[in-house]
Design a protein around this motif. Sequence first.
Motif, PDB file in Angstrom:
ATOM      1  N   MET A   1     -28.171 -28.652  37.082  1.00  0.00           N
ATOM      2  CA  MET A   1     -26.728 -28.418  36.955  1.00  0.00           C
ATOM      3  C   MET A   1     -26.481 -27.022  36.382  1.00  0.00           C
ATOM      4  N   ILE A   2     -25.504 -26.293  36.946  1.00  0.00           N
ATOM      5  CA  ILE A   2     -25.186 -24.941  36.498  1.00  0.00           C
ATOM      6  C   ILE A   2     -24.299 -25.000  35.268  1.00  0.00           C
ATOM      7  N   SER A   3     -24.671 -24.288  34.238  1.00  0.00           N
ATOM      8  CA  SER A   3     -23.865 -24.252  33.026  1.00  0.00           C
ATOM      9  C   SER A   3     -22.582 -23.482  33.264  1.00  0.00           C
ATOM     10  N   CYS A   4     -21.473 -24.012  32.747  1.00  0.00           N
ATOM     11  CA  CYS A   4     -20.188 -23.326  32.891  1.00  0.00           C
ATOM     12  C   CYS A   4     -20.194 -21.983  32.172  1.00  0.00           C
ATOM     13  N   VAL A   5     -21.084 -21.842  31.166  1.00  0.00           N
ATOM     14  CA  VAL A   5     -21.150 -20.594  30.418  1.00  0.00           C
ATOM     15  C   VAL A   5     -21.527 -19.435  31.325  1.00  0.00           C
ATOM     16  N   ASN A   6     -22.336 -19.707  32.359  1.00  0.00           N
ATOM     17  CA  ASN A   6     -22.815 -18.653  33.241  1.00  0.00           C
ATOM     18  C   ASN A   6     -21.842 -18.320  34.360  1.00  0.00           C
ATOM     19  N   ARG A   7     -20.782 -19.076  34.473  1.00  0.00           N
ATOM     20  CA  ARG A   7     -19.831 -18.850  35.555  1.00  0.00           C
ATOM     21  C   ARG A   7     -18.892 -17.696  35.231  1.00  0.00           C
ATOM     22  N   THR A   8     -18.423 -17.050  36.287  1.00  0.00           N
ATOM     23  CA  THR A   8     -17.425 -15.999  36.141  1.00  0.00           C
ATOM     24  C   THR A   8     -16.551 -15.997  37.388  1.00  0.00           C
ATOM     25  N   SER A   9     -15.481 -15.238  37.359  1.00  0.00           N
ATOM     26  CA  SER A   9     -14.498 -15.284  38.440  1.00  0.00           C
ATOM     27  C   SER A   9     -14.938 -14.447  39.640  1.00  0.00           C
ATOM     28  N   PHE A  10     -14.828 -15.041  40.815  1.00  0.00           N
ATOM     29  CA  PHE A  10     -15.108 -14.379  42.089  1.00  0.00           C
ATOM     30  C   PHE A  10     -13.851 -14.395  42.949  1.00  0.00           C
ATOM     31  N   VAL A  11     -13.719 -13.398  43.817  1.00  0.00           N
ATOM     32  CA  VAL A  11     -12.754 -13.466  44.905  1.00  0.00           C
ATOM     33  C   VAL A  11     -13.565 -13.487  46.194  1.00  0.00           C
ATOM     34  N   MET A  12     -13.364 -14.538  46.975  1.00  0.00           N
ATOM     35  CA  MET A  12     -14.115 -14.752  48.207  1.00  0.00           C
ATOM     36  C   MET A  12     -13.238 -14.352  49.391  1.00  0.00           C
ATOM     37  N   VAL A  13     -13.795 -13.540  50.289  1.00  0.00           N
ATOM     38  CA  VAL A  13     -13.007 -12.969  51.384  1.00  0.00           C
ATOM     39  C   VAL A  13     -13.759 -13.128  52.698  1.00  0.00           C
ATOM     40  N   HIS A  14     -13.097 -13.720  53.675  1.00  0.00           N
ATOM     41  CA  HIS A  14     -13.675 -13.810  55.018  1.00  0.00           C
ATOM     42  C   HIS A  14     -13.176 -12.637  55.852  1.00  0.00           C
ATOM     43  N   VAL A  15     -14.105 -11.965  56.527  1.00  0.00           N
ATOM     44  CA  VAL A  15     -13.771 -10.827  57.386  1.00  0.00           C
ATOM     45  C   VAL A  15     -14.057 -11.219  58.829  1.00  0.00           C
ATOM     46  N   GLY A  16     -13.069 -11.058  59.683  1.00  0.00           N
ATOM     47  CA  GLY A  16     -13.218 -11.440  61.086  1.00  0.00           C
ATOM     48  C   GLY A  16     -14.213 -10.572  61.832  1.00  0.00           C
ATOM     49  N   ARG A  17     -14.507 -10.969  63.062  1.00  0.00           N
ATOM     50  CA  ARG A  17     -15.503 -10.263  63.864  1.00  0.00           C
ATOM     51  C   ARG A  17     -14.889  -9.299  64.869  1.00  0.00           C
ATOM     52  N   SER A  18     -13.580  -9.136  64.839  1.00  0.00           N
ATOM     53  CA  SER A  18     -12.943  -8.216  65.776  1.00  0.00           C
ATOM     54  C   SER A  18     -13.345  -6.778  65.463  1.00  0.00           C
ATOM     55  N   THR A  19     -13.169  -5.909  66.443  1.00  0.00           N
ATOM     56  CA  THR A  19     -13.475  -4.493  66.242  1.00  0.00           C
ATOM     57  C   THR A  19     -12.671  -3.928  65.079  1.00  0.00           C
ATOM     58  N   GLU A  20     -11.382  -4.273  65.016  1.00  0.00           N
ATOM     59  CA  GLU A  20     -10.523  -3.760  63.950  1.00  0.00           C
ATOM     60  C   GLU A  20     -10.996  -4.239  62.585  1.00  0.00           C
ATOM     61  N   ALA A  21     -11.330  -5.530  62.471  1.00  0.00           N
ATOM     62  CA  ALA A  21     -11.765  -6.076  61.184  1.00  0.00           C
ATOM     63  C   ALA A  21     -13.070  -5.439  60.731  1.00  0.00           C
ATOM     64  N   GLN A  22     -14.011  -5.261  61.652  1.00  0.00           N
ATOM     65  CA  GLN A  22     -15.293  -4.668  61.283  1.00  0.00           C
ATOM     66  C   GLN A  22     -15.154  -3.183  60.948  1.00  0.00           C
ATOM     67  N   ARG A  23     -14.253  -2.498  61.639  1.00  0.00           N
ATOM     68  CA  ARG A  23     -14.007  -1.091  61.307  1.00  0.00           C
ATOM     69  C   ARG A  23     -13.396  -0.984  59.913  1.00  0.00           C
TER      70      ARG A  23
END
Length: 323
Positions: A1-23
Motif C-alpha cells: 500500500m502506498i503511504s499518503c505521505v509520499n503522495r503529491t498533486s499531479f495534473v494529468m493531461v491527455h494529448v490527441g494524436r492529430s497533427t495539430e495536437a502533436q505539433r
Amino acid sequence: MISCVNRTSFVMVHVGRSTEAQRNLRHGIETRSWGFPRWKPEFHSARPRFAVLGTGVAPRVPFDEWATKRITLYFFEVVAAFHNAESRHWPNEEAENAIKYPVRFGIEPLAELHDIPLDATGPLSLAGSDALRLSGIEQGIGKLVELDPQPLFDAASISIRWADGGVVPLGSTPGILADQVAAPKAPRRRRRGAGFISDPKKRRAIELRAEDMAVEHYQREGWTVERLGKPYDLHCTRNGEVRCVEVKGTTGAATSVELTVNEVEHARKPHNTVDLYVLSDIKVDVRSEPYVASGGRVTHLKGWEPADEDLRPRSFEYRLPPT
C-alpha cells in the motif's frame, strides 16, 4: 500500500494524436509551457507539483478497455502555477490570431517514457490512469489527482528517493527534447532546448524586449546601465557598486533558460555580483516589420549563482582520437 505521505498533486493531461495536437506538444516541450481551453474552479487554488502528458491511446472507451492499452508519457515538474494567458503562444493560436488556451502553466521536462501500461502494473496507478483518460474525454483539460511520483521516477531511471525530501535535482533527469515527439505530416525542425526560436527576427525581437525591460528596471533604481552582450548582457554601476546582469527572454513560461559554459562560470566567480533577469510570456506581433514584442512576466534573481542541481547538460565536446 502506498503511504499518503509520499503522495503529491499531479495534473494529468491527455494529448490527441492529430497533427495539430502533436505539433502543439512539441511546441509546449520546446517552450516549457502548457495550456487548457478553459478554466475549471479547482485550478484557481491548485498548485500541482508534477504534470503527466500522455498520448497515443484513444480515450473515449470504458476504463476496462483503456487499462489494457500502453501509452507514451511525458513527465514534467510544474514550476509556474496556473495563470491567465496574455498572448498567443501555440502554432494554431498564431495561425488563427486568437488565444485558444487561456489557462497556462510552466513545465520543466523530466523524462519521456514509452510503452507504459495503463493498468495497475504501470507507474500511474489506476487513479492516475483514469484521470488521464478523463482528460482526453474533456478535450485535454487537465485532471488533478494525488499520486506517489516514485513509480514514475523508477520507470524513468531517475535516481531520486521522493520520500527522502521531495527534491528533484535537474541534473539527475534526462529531460525531453521537442524532436523526440514524432508527429505525422508535421514539419520537423531542429530544436535546441528551452525557448529556442528558429525565426531570427522573432528571436531578436524577444531578446530586445527582455533587454529593454531590464535596462528600464535598473535605471529606475538609479543604476547607470551599459549594454555589453558579452561576457554578460548589462553592466550596471551605482555609487561604486557593480552588478553584471544576464538577460533572458522567452514567449514561454519562466521555467528554465539556456546558459553557456561561460555564463555559468562567470556567475560562479566569487568576485562577480551577477543578477539573472528573465522576461517570460512575451507577445510578438509578426505581422509588423520589424517584429514588435510586448508584455512579459518578470523573474528577477539577485546575487544569482547557478547550483549544480539546477543545471542539466545539453551538449558535449568530444575529442577525436589521434590519427
